[in-house]
Design a protein around this motif. Structure first.
Motif, short mmCIF file in Angstrom:
data_model
loop_
_atom_site.label_atom_id
_atom_site.label_comp_id
_atom_site.label_asym_id
_atom_site.label_seq_id
_atom_site.Cartn_x
_atom_site.Cartn_y
_atom_site.Cartn_z
N LYS A 167 0.84 -1.21 0.00
CA LYS A 167 0.00 0.00 0.00
C LYS A 167 0.87 1.26 0.00
O LYS A 167 0.58 2.23 -0.69
CB LYS A 167 -0.94 0.02 1.21
N LEU A 168 1.96 1.24 0.76
CA LEU A 168 2.88 2.37 0.79
C LEU A 168 3.53 2.56 -0.57
O LEU A 168 3.66 3.69 -1.06
CB LEU A 168 3.94 2.15 1.88
N GLY A 169 3.91 1.46 -1.20
CA GLY A 169 4.47 1.54 -2.55
C GLY A 169 3.47 2.10 -3.54
O GLY A 169 3.83 2.89 -4.43
N GLU A 170 2.21 1.72 -3.41
CA GLU A 170 1.16 2.24 -4.28
C GLU A 170 1.00 3.75 -4.09
O GLU A 170 0.84 4.49 -5.06
CB GLU A 170 -0.16 1.52 -3.99
N LEU A 171 1.07 4.20 -2.82
CA LEU A 171 0.96 5.64 -2.56
C LEU A 171 2.14 6.40 -3.17
O LEU A 171 1.95 7.47 -3.77
CB LEU A 171 0.90 5.90 -1.06
N PHE A 172 3.36 5.86 -3.06
CA PHE A 172 4.53 6.51 -3.66
C PHE A 172 4.40 6.55 -5.18
O PHE A 172 4.76 7.54 -5.81
CB PHE A 172 5.81 5.79 -3.27
N LYS A 173 3.89 5.49 -5.76
CA LYS A 173 3.71 5.41 -7.21
C LYS A 173 2.71 6.48 -7.68
O LYS A 173 2.94 7.16 -8.67
CB LYS A 173 3.21 4.01 -7.57
N LYS A 174 1.61 6.63 -6.94
CA LYS A 174 0.61 7.65 -7.29
C LYS A 174 1.18 9.05 -7.12
O LYS A 174 0.94 9.93 -7.94
CB LYS A 174 -0.64 7.49 -6.43
N ALA A 175 1.94 9.27 -6.06
CA ALA A 175 2.55 10.58 -5.83
C ALA A 175 3.55 10.92 -6.93
O ALA A 175 3.60 12.06 -7.41
CB ALA A 175 3.22 10.63 -4.46
N LYS A 176 4.30 9.95 -7.36
CA LYS A 176 5.28 10.16 -8.43
C LYS A 176 4.56 10.49 -9.74
O LYS A 176 4.97 11.38 -10.48
CB LYS A 176 6.14 8.91 -8.60
N ALA A 177 3.48 9.75 -10.02
CA ALA A 177 2.70 10.01 -11.24
C ALA A 177 2.07 11.40 -11.19
O ALA A 177 2.05 12.12 -12.20
CB ALA A 177 1.63 8.95 -11.41
N ALA A 178 1.55 11.81 -10.03
CA ALA A 178 0.96 13.14 -9.89
C ALA A 178 2.02 14.22 -10.07
O ALA A 178 1.77 15.25 -10.71
CB ALA A 178 0.28 13.28 -8.53
N GLY A 179 3.22 13.99 -9.55
CA GLY A 179 4.32 14.94 -9.71
C GLY A 179 4.73 15.06 -11.17
O GLY A 179 5.02 16.15 -11.66
N ALA A 180 4.74 13.94 -11.88
CA ALA A 180 5.09 13.96 -13.30
C ALA A 180 4.04 14.72 -14.09
O ALA A 180 4.37 15.47 -15.03
CB ALA A 180 5.23 12.54 -13.83
N LYS A 181 2.75 14.56 -13.74
CA LYS A 181 1.68 15.29 -14.43
C LYS A 181 1.82 16.79 -14.20
O LYS A 181 1.65 17.59 -15.10
CB LYS A 181 0.31 14.82 -13.93
N ARG A 182 2.12 17.18 -12.95
CA ARG A 182 2.30 18.59 -12.64
C ARG A 182 3.48 19.18 -13.40
O ARG A 182 3.42 20.28 -13.91
CB ARG A 182 2.51 18.79 -11.13
N LYS A 183 4.56 18.41 -13.49
CA LYS A 183 5.75 18.88 -14.19
C LYS A 183 5.45 19.06 -15.67
O LYS A 183 5.86 20.05 -16.29
CB LYS A 183 6.89 17.88 -14.00
N THR A 184 4.70 18.12 -16.26
CA THR A 184 4.31 18.22 -17.66
C THR A 184 3.42 19.43 -17.89
O THR A 184 3.59 20.17 -18.86
CB THR A 184 3.59 16.93 -18.11
N ALA A 185 2.47 19.65 -16.98
CA ALA A 185 1.56 20.80 -17.10
C ALA A 185 2.34 22.11 -16.99
O ALA A 185 2.08 23.07 -17.72
CB ALA A 185 0.47 20.73 -16.05
N THR A 186 3.30 22.18 -16.08
CA THR A 186 4.12 23.38 -15.90
C THR A 186 4.96 23.64 -17.15
O THR A 186 5.09 24.79 -17.59
CB THR A 186 5.03 23.22 -14.67
N THR A 187 5.51 22.59 -17.72
CA THR A 187 6.32 22.71 -18.94
C THR A 187 5.48 23.22 -20.09
O THR A 187 5.93 24.09 -20.86
CB THR A 187 6.97 21.36 -19.30
N ARG A 188 4.26 22.74 -20.23
CA ARG A 188 3.36 23.20 -21.30
C ARG A 188 3.00 24.66 -21.12
O ARG A 188 2.92 25.42 -22.10
CB ARG A 188 2.10 22.35 -21.31
N LYS A 189 2.76 25.09 -19.88
CA LYS A 189 2.42 26.49 -19.62
C LYS A 189 3.59 27.40 -19.99
O LYS A 189 3.40 28.49 -20.54
CB LYS A 189 2.05 26.71 -18.16
N LYS A 190 4.81 26.97 -19.71
CA LYS A 190 5.99 27.79 -20.02
C LYS A 190 6.17 27.92 -21.53
O LYS A 190 6.62 28.95 -22.02
CB LYS A 190 7.25 27.18 -19.38
N LYS A 191 5.87 26.88 -22.27
CA LYS A 191 5.99 26.92 -23.73
C LYS A 191 4.98 27.85 -24.35
O LYS A 191 5.23 28.48 -25.38
CB LYS A 191 5.85 25.52 -24.33
N ASN A 192 3.79 27.95 -23.77
CA ASN A 192 2.73 28.83 -24.32
C ASN A 192 3.03 30.24 -23.93
O ASN A 192 3.01 31.21 -24.35
CB ASN A 192 1.36 28.42 -23.80
#
Length: 192
Positions: A167-192
């Motif tokens: 369960k702890l591993g699943e939480l870390f996996k979700k947090a990592k995926a959420a962080g990657a989504k935020r990073k991608t969204a931030t990168t897209r905003k900077k490009k626009n």
């Protein structure tokens, strides 16, 4: 018979279906082990071990073979105490759950070899009661329950620890995926 602690570990380590959509969510829900099914599997394993042990005891008595060996293996080194036994059993059960539920389905030969090797250190220090159903069945057949709680608590504690780690591993996996989504969204905003 399957190890009762591994069955508990399989139930506790299931991935949740939240965050999944469509077919993936439906498939996850279909494969999910229900609480009643998990409880029934653990209890059936424990009951089967009791019946099997009584059958073995009665057969040995019928053959006039001494049944002193039916007592559960509670011959640990007394100088180390109960905590040592619980620690060895918990660690061994945790590793057996990981091998059975993670390694064995993906790498059969490696998982099978591990399942034969992992209990050896515990047996070398006279703590062979890794399967709680097996130990309880022998105690029931021999009517000898001295310190048998050690052989129930240890393996089930390892299964609970395995489930918590998953369960702890699943939480870390979700947090990592959420962080990657935020990073991608931030990168897209900077490009626009």
């Amino acid at each position: 018979a399957p190890n009762a602690a591994v069955q508990l570990g399989a139930y506790l380590s299931q991935e949740s279906s939240s965050g999944k959509t469509g077919r993936a969510k439906k498939k996850a829900e279909e494969e999910r082990i229900r609480f009643t099914t998990a409880a029934r599997m653990v209890l059936a394993t424990m009951a089967g071990a009791m019946v099997g042990s009584v059958f073995a005891r009665d057969t040995l008595q019928w053959l006039a073979v001494p049944v002193d060996g039916m007592k559960p293996p509670i011959s640990f080194f007394p100088q180390y105490g109960h905590n040592f036994v619980l620690g060895i059993e918990t660690a061994t059960s945790l590793i057996i759950c990981a091998l059975s539920l993670i390694v064995l389905p993906k790498r059969f030969n490696l998982g099978l070899a591990g399942l034969f090797i992992v209990p050896v250190p515990a047996a070398l220090v006279s703590v062979p009661g890794i399967d709680p159903a097996w130990s309880f069945g022998r105690a029931f057949a021999a009517k000898h329950f001295d310190n048998n709680q050690l052989y129930l608590i240890g393996p089930f504690a390892g299964a609970v620890a395995f489930g918590a780690a998953c369960k702890l591993g699943e939480l870390f996996k979700k947090a990592k995926a959420a962080g990657a989504k935020r990073k991608t969204a931030t990168t897209r905003k900077k490009k626009n």
